[in-house]
Design a protein around this motif. Structure first.
Motif, PDB file in Angstrom:
ATOM      1  N   GLN A 114       0.844  -1.193   0.000  1.00 40.50           N
ATOM      2  CA  GLN A 114       0.000   0.000   0.000  1.00 40.50           C
ATOM      3  C   GLN A 114       0.881   1.246   0.000  1.00 40.50           C
ATOM      4  O   GLN A 114       2.096   1.162   0.179  1.00 40.50           O
ATOM      5  CB  GLN A 114      -0.894   0.010   1.250  1.00 40.50           C
ATOM      6  CG  GLN A 114      -0.100  -0.036   2.539  1.00 40.50           C
ATOM      7  CD  GLN A 114      -0.956  -0.283   3.757  1.00 40.50           C
ATOM      8  OE1 GLN A 114      -2.134  -0.605   3.654  1.00 40.50           O
ATOM      9  NE2 GLN A 114      -0.373  -0.127   4.951  1.00 40.50           N
ATOM     10  N   ARG A 115       0.264   2.391  -0.196  1.00 45.07           N
ATOM     11  CA  ARG A 115       0.971   3.657  -0.020  1.00 45.07           C
ATOM     12  C   ARG A 115       1.240   3.878   1.464  1.00 45.07           C
ATOM     13  O   ARG A 115       0.687   3.193   2.326  1.00 45.07           O
ATOM     14  CB  ARG A 115       0.137   4.818  -0.570  1.00 45.07           C
ATOM     15  CG  ARG A 115      -0.193   4.736  -2.056  1.00 45.07           C
ATOM     16  CD  ARG A 115      -0.975   5.990  -2.458  1.00 45.07           C
ATOM     17  NE  ARG A 115      -1.314   6.003  -3.870  1.00 45.07           N
ATOM     18  CZ  ARG A 115      -2.454   5.556  -4.374  1.00 45.07           C
ATOM     19  NH1 ARG A 115      -3.378   5.020  -3.560  1.00 45.07           N
ATOM     20  NH2 ARG A 115      -2.690   5.633  -5.670  1.00 45.07           N
ATOM     21  N   SER A 119      -3.502   3.652   1.710  1.00 41.99           N
ATOM     22  CA  SER A 119      -4.380   3.428   0.560  1.00 41.99           C
ATOM     23  C   SER A 119      -3.714   2.524  -0.462  1.00 41.99           C
ATOM     24  O   SER A 119      -2.491   2.354  -0.476  1.00 41.99           O
ATOM     25  CB  SER A 119      -4.743   4.763  -0.096  1.00 41.99           C
ATOM     26  OG  SER A 119      -3.578   5.383  -0.640  1.00 41.99           O
ATOM     27  N   THR A 120      -4.516   1.912  -1.320  1.00 42.32           N
ATOM     28  CA  THR A 120      -4.012   1.107  -2.422  1.00 42.32           C
ATOM     29  C   THR A 120      -4.560   1.649  -3.732  1.00 42.32           C
ATOM     30  O   THR A 120      -5.526   2.412  -3.750  1.00 42.32           O
ATOM     31  CB  THR A 120      -4.408  -0.379  -2.278  1.00 42.32           C
ATOM     32  OG1 THR A 120      -5.800  -0.516  -2.541  1.00 42.32           O
ATOM     33  CG2 THR A 120      -4.086  -0.898  -0.892  1.00 42.32           C
ATOM     34  N   THR A 128     -10.557  -4.719  -1.493  1.00 46.09           N
ATOM     35  CA  THR A 128      -9.252  -4.074  -1.646  1.00 46.09           C
ATOM     36  C   THR A 128      -8.221  -5.089  -2.131  1.00 46.09           C
ATOM     37  O   THR A 128      -8.112  -6.192  -1.583  1.00 46.09           O
ATOM     38  CB  THR A 128      -8.780  -3.478  -0.314  1.00 46.09           C
ATOM     39  OG1 THR A 128      -9.661  -2.420   0.066  1.00 46.09           O
ATOM     40  CG2 THR A 128      -7.359  -2.931  -0.418  1.00 46.09           C
ATOM     41  N   HIS A 130      -4.134  -5.343  -2.698  1.00 45.55           N
ATOM     42  CA  HIS A 130      -2.920  -4.611  -2.317  1.00 45.55           C
ATOM     43  C   HIS A 130      -2.043  -4.350  -3.540  1.00 45.55           C
ATOM     44  O   HIS A 130      -1.938  -5.181  -4.453  1.00 45.55           O
ATOM     45  CB  HIS A 130      -2.163  -5.382  -1.239  1.00 45.55           C
ATOM     46  CG  HIS A 130      -2.883  -5.391   0.066  1.00 45.55           C
ATOM     47  ND1 HIS A 130      -2.872  -4.323   0.940  1.00 45.55           N
ATOM     48  CD2 HIS A 130      -3.676  -6.330   0.643  1.00 45.55           C
ATOM     49  CE1 HIS A 130      -3.603  -4.601   2.002  1.00 45.55           C
ATOM     50  NE2 HIS A 130      -4.103  -5.818   1.850  1.00 45.55           N
ATOM     51  N   SER A 131      -1.421  -3.189  -3.528  1.00 44.49           N
ATOM     52  CA  SER A 131      -0.646  -2.702  -4.672  1.00 44.49           C
ATOM     53  C   SER A 131       0.702  -2.168  -4.189  1.00 44.49           C
ATOM     54  O   SER A 131       1.106  -2.393  -3.057  1.00 44.49           O
ATOM     55  CB  SER A 131      -1.424  -1.585  -5.381  1.00 44.49           C
ATOM     56  OG  SER A 131      -1.597  -0.471  -4.499  1.00 44.49           O
TER      57      SER A 131
END
Length: 368
Positions: A114-115, A119-120, A128, A130-131
């Motif tokens: 995530q950031r 947030s993702t 959601t 995850h990125s």
């Protein structure tokens, strides 16, 4: 926008394809259309969820084309070709000294999924996803990456070959050139000649090391190491590896680089050093291990961990590309190409040791 991505979920043998929603780039970010992405052993190890939350899109050796930039991005524009590497904050002392792999926030930015605000960039309906794995999550048709994660490259370069430069190749080559600063006439032994180890072999050859010893269990990889610059090779299944290594120079090696997580190999990498030698490692021992401290003291030896080759991607990757153009750093010999949708087969092949560096092509008809 809707994208296609390979998602890692609990209990699955490999990432599986899903249609996801990708949000627009925020300040300091850009949207990149992925052309190709390498698969690293870190991706394989993270797929079961060792450090990162799930479900997540992994991938951290991406290369592609910038499509949109967010507010405050000044050095990139739509249409630029980029390599994606790791994530870093840009403000801590390590980043200020061009050592972004030792960023104070390296772990949450690369493995947090995530950031930093929690947030993702990805979702599947209300779920959601995850990125931002290593600042990119490049097992996808498109990614949101920060401007610090990207390195701009010339548009005449083959993007499909460049992704692995961002992790595996920079780790091996940077360990030799940037971290250890191996020079003309030095000696080095490299344990494990996969993508990282062979990159180290090529780098040691590039800087003029006098003896470059490759140690591995696979004869075919040792043969490739010889073709890429190794002066000596040793099959790791032989007896008394440390003794054989010391005999090559008559006094031991100036440097060793261990790319394995085998405790016994870590011991050998220290035992074969010459006086004042340095044993470097890029993977921690799997299980309990402790170095013999008195021989380190008596021999003035050093044990040194290395992340990302100690290299700044924005400064070091252009050098490696120039060396490749000159024919002096043929990293593309390590690559095997797969259509994007063959990611499961690519995972199987790298785990089985059938390939050195698999690269996923976003267009199946581009695969070789």
């Amino acid at each position: 926008m809707k994208i296609e991505a390979a998602v890692s979920r609990p209990g699955t043998p490999a990432p599986a394809f899903e249609e996801l929603e990708l949000e627009a780039p925020r300040a300091g970010e850009m949207r990149v259309r992925i052309v190709a992405t390498g698969i690293c052993h870190t991706d394989v190890h993270e797929h079961p969820g060792r450090h990162s939350p799930q479900p997540i899109v992994l991938g951290h050796e991406g290369a592609g084309v910038v499509e949109e930039v967010g507010e405050g991005v000044r050095d990139f524009a739509a249409g630029d070709h980029v390599i994606l590497s790791g994530a870093s904050c840009g403000a801590c002392p390590s980043c200020a000294n061009n050592r972004p792999t030792y960023c104070d926030q390296a772990m949450p930015r690369c493995f947090g999924g995530q950031r930093m605000d929690g947030s993702t960039a990805l979702c599947a309906g209300d779920e959601t996803i995850h990125s931002h794995f290593f600042g990119q999550s490049s097992f996808a048709s498109h990614v949101i990456a920060t401007d610090r994660t990207a390195v701009k490259v010339d548009k005449d370069l083959p993007l499909e070959k460049l992704g692995p430069l961002g992790c595996g190749v920079i780790t091996g080559a940077g360990s030799v050139i940037e971290a250890l600063k191996v020079g003309y006439g030095d000696t080095i032994a490299i344990f494990g000649v996969g993508g990282v180890g062979l990159s180290a072999v090529m780098a040691a050859n590039l800087v003029g090391a006098r003896r470059i010893v490759a140690v591995d269990l696979a004869e075919d990889r040792l043969e490739l190491a010889r073709e890429l610059g190794a002066t000596d090779t040793i099959l790791a299944s032989e007896d008394d590896i440390a003794g054989k290594l010391r005999a090559i120079t008559g006094r031991g090696l100036d440097y060793t680089l261990n790319t394995t997580n085998v405790p016994a190999v870590h011991t050998t990498a220290l035992d074969c050093l010459a006086m004042n030698g340095t044993a470097a490692f890029v993977a921690a021992p799997l299980g309990q291990w402790a170095p013999a401290m008195f021989p380190m003291l008596a021999g003035g030896k050093m044990l040194r961990g290395i992340l990302g080759g100690d290299a700044s991607p924005s400064l070091f990757l252009p050098k490696l590309i120039d060396y490749w153009r000159q024919g002096r750093f043929p990293f593309d010999r390590l690559l095997t190409f797969y259509p994007f949708h063959d990611i499961a087969r690519a995972f199987e092949d790298i785990e089985a040791g059938k390939v050195i560096k698999p690269v996923l092509m976003m267009e199946a008809n581009d695969a070789a």
